[in-house]
Design an enzyme around this catalytic site. Structure first.
Site, mmCIF file in Angstrom:
data_model
loop_
_atom_site.group_PDB
_atom_site.id
_atom_site.type_symbol
_atom_site.label_atom_id
_atom_site.label_comp_id
_atom_site.label_asym_id
_atom_site.label_seq_id
_atom_site.Cartn_x
_atom_site.Cartn_y
_atom_site.Cartn_z
ATOM 1 N N PRO A 1 0.818 -1.214 0.000
ATOM 2 C CA PRO A 1 0.000 0.000 0.000
ATOM 3 C C PRO A 1 0.853 1.265 0.000
ATOM 4 O O PRO A 1 1.878 1.333 0.673
ATOM 5 C CB PRO A 1 -0.797 -0.118 1.304
ATOM 6 C CG PRO A 1 0.031 -0.980 2.185
ATOM 7 C CD PRO A 1 0.732 -1.943 1.271
ATOM 8 N N GLU A 2 0.419 2.242 -0.773
ATOM 9 C CA GLU A 2 1.065 3.544 -0.812
ATOM 10 C C GLU A 2 0.070 4.582 -0.296
ATOM 11 O O GLU A 2 -1.001 4.226 0.178
ATOM 12 C CB GLU A 2 1.527 3.855 -2.247
ATOM 13 C CG GLU A 2 2.439 2.752 -2.805
ATOM 14 C CD GLU A 2 2.905 3.013 -4.231
ATOM 15 O OE1 GLU A 2 3.033 4.188 -4.614
ATOM 16 O OE2 GLU A 2 3.148 2.034 -4.954
ATOM 17 N N HIS B 1 -6.375 -14.727 8.481
ATOM 18 C CA HIS B 1 -5.109 -14.078 8.853
ATOM 19 C C HIS B 1 -5.309 -12.885 9.786
ATOM 20 O O HIS B 1 -4.614 -11.881 9.684
ATOM 21 C CB HIS B 1 -4.329 -13.655 7.610
ATOM 22 C CG HIS B 1 -4.128 -14.773 6.626
ATOM 23 N ND1 HIS B 1 -3.276 -15.832 6.866
ATOM 24 C CD2 HIS B 1 -4.690 -15.018 5.419
ATOM 25 C CE1 HIS B 1 -3.317 -16.660 5.850
ATOM 26 N NE2 HIS B 1 -4.166 -16.200 4.956
ATOM 27 N N ARG C 1 1.089 -11.358 5.143
ATOM 28 C CA ARG C 1 2.547 -11.488 5.123
ATOM 29 C C ARG C 1 3.196 -11.161 6.475
ATOM 30 O O ARG C 1 4.377 -11.413 6.666
ATOM 31 C CB ARG C 1 3.138 -10.569 4.040
ATOM 32 C CG ARG C 1 2.629 -10.846 2.624
ATOM 33 C CD ARG C 1 3.326 -12.017 1.977
ATOM 34 N NE ARG C 1 4.779 -11.874 1.956
ATOM 35 C CZ ARG C 1 5.470 -11.269 0.996
ATOM 36 N NH1 ARG C 1 4.852 -10.693 -0.005
ATOM 37 N NH2 ARG C 1 6.787 -11.209 1.048
ATOM 38 N N ARG D 1 22.252 14.957 -6.555
ATOM 39 C CA ARG D 1 22.144 13.504 -6.421
ATOM 40 C C ARG D 1 22.300 12.799 -7.761
ATOM 41 O O ARG D 1 21.708 13.174 -8.758
ATOM 42 C CB ARG D 1 20.803 13.135 -5.760
ATOM 43 C CG ARG D 1 20.759 13.709 -4.345
ATOM 44 C CD ARG D 1 19.681 13.146 -3.495
ATOM 45 N NE ARG D 1 19.585 11.703 -3.491
ATOM 46 C CZ ARG D 1 18.574 11.063 -2.918
ATOM 47 N NH1 ARG D 1 17.613 11.737 -2.313
ATOM 48 N NH2 ARG D 1 18.525 9.752 -2.925
#
Ligand SMILES: [Zn+2]
Length: 279
Positions: A2-3, A102, A121, A163
């Site tokens: 998820p973002e 779960h 997970r 960078r």
């Protein structure tokens, strides 16, 4: 994984059910969720707490807790600070409002609502901190919220200056763009017409401005579509996957220029882009 848009969707659903309610009983079954703290210790401190607000910072859910009725008799000046539960969903964590497989933890509310925390997970984390500690925890890990005014082109330019890393890798740094992950990074770079392997420090001022706008556009669209449902059952109901411009679409024509999309790697992550209009 998820973002920002998926976490924001989870936030809205959780907030609607839990804000203003008291947690009558918390049960935590998975010690991985709370380590290094004991799950029983965290569960005991959550039980009896009123939930003032569910906010989001980057990919964290920030659950603000109020006065604990059970604690008030012991309250002293040093002990009066409210607590914050920082939830990070990591890969597959999420809240469910019906019994689910779960389940790692359960919150029972004073109105009889049962809220389960599910995580296939098991990489998700629940960190219970005093409010000040929580602020510090987030401040050292996260840059400004990309959809808030503080996320300026000047800030982004400063973070990217000098960078050599590919721009795709640079914007995955949560101190640069809080809440961005692999999917929305690729989508943002497509909107900005920037090739994901360009060295971050070589972007022009105009390109940095385009990237800021592209990031905000991709994230806003993701929120409107309630995130992306990638078919693994973790973030069901999102529609963003139907509107990906590049992510997962190698070999398909670009919506903007018709060139076939390609996949490469940047910062160790699978990366999709258009070789025609991302330069
Ligand atoms: Zn294109």
């Amino acid at each position: 994984m998820p973002e920002l848009p998926e976490v924001e969707t989870e936030r809205g659903r959780l907030a609607a059910r839990i804000e203003g309610r008291r947690i009558s009983v918390a049960r935590i079954d998975d010690p991985r969720l709370t380590r290094p703290e004991e799950p029983e210790w965290v569960a005991a401190r959550l039980s009896g707490e009123r939930v003032e607000a569910v906010e989001r910072r980057g990919k964290y859910l920030v659950v603000r807790l109020g006065e604990n009725e059970n604690d008030s008799q012991y309250e002293s000046e040093n002990d009066s600070q409210s607590q914050v539960l920082l939830v990070h969903l990591r890969m597959t964590g999420g809240f469910r409002y019906a019994p689910a497989s779960h389940e790692r933890a359960v919150l029972e509310l004073d109105n009889g609502t049962r809220i389960a925390y599910r995580d296939l997970r098991r990489f998700g984390t629940w960190l219970l901190l005093d409010a000040d500690e929580a602020e510090r925890h987030l401040a050292v890990r996260l840059g400004p919220e990309p959809l808030e005014r503080r996320f300026t082109t000047a800030f982004l330019a400063e973070r990217l200056a000098g960078r050599k890393a590919p721009i795709k890798a640079a914007i995955l740094d949560q101190r640069t763009v809080a809440g961005l992950g692999n999917i929305y990074a690729d989508e943002s770079l497509w909107h900005a017409r920037i090739h994901p392997l360009r060295p971050a420090g070589e972007l022009t001022a105009h390109e940095v401005a385009a990237l800021r706008n592209g990031i905000r556009r991709a994230l806003r669209l993701g929120i409107r579509r309630q995130g992306a449902d990638l078919g693994d059952g973790a973030y069901a109901g999102g529609r963003m996957q139907d509107e990906f411009r590049v992510y997962g679409r190698a070999g398909e024509p670009c919506d903007r220029c018709g060139t076939l999309l390609e996949k490469t790697r940047a910062g160790g992550r699978g990366t999709w882009y258009c070789p025609g209009c991302q330069v």
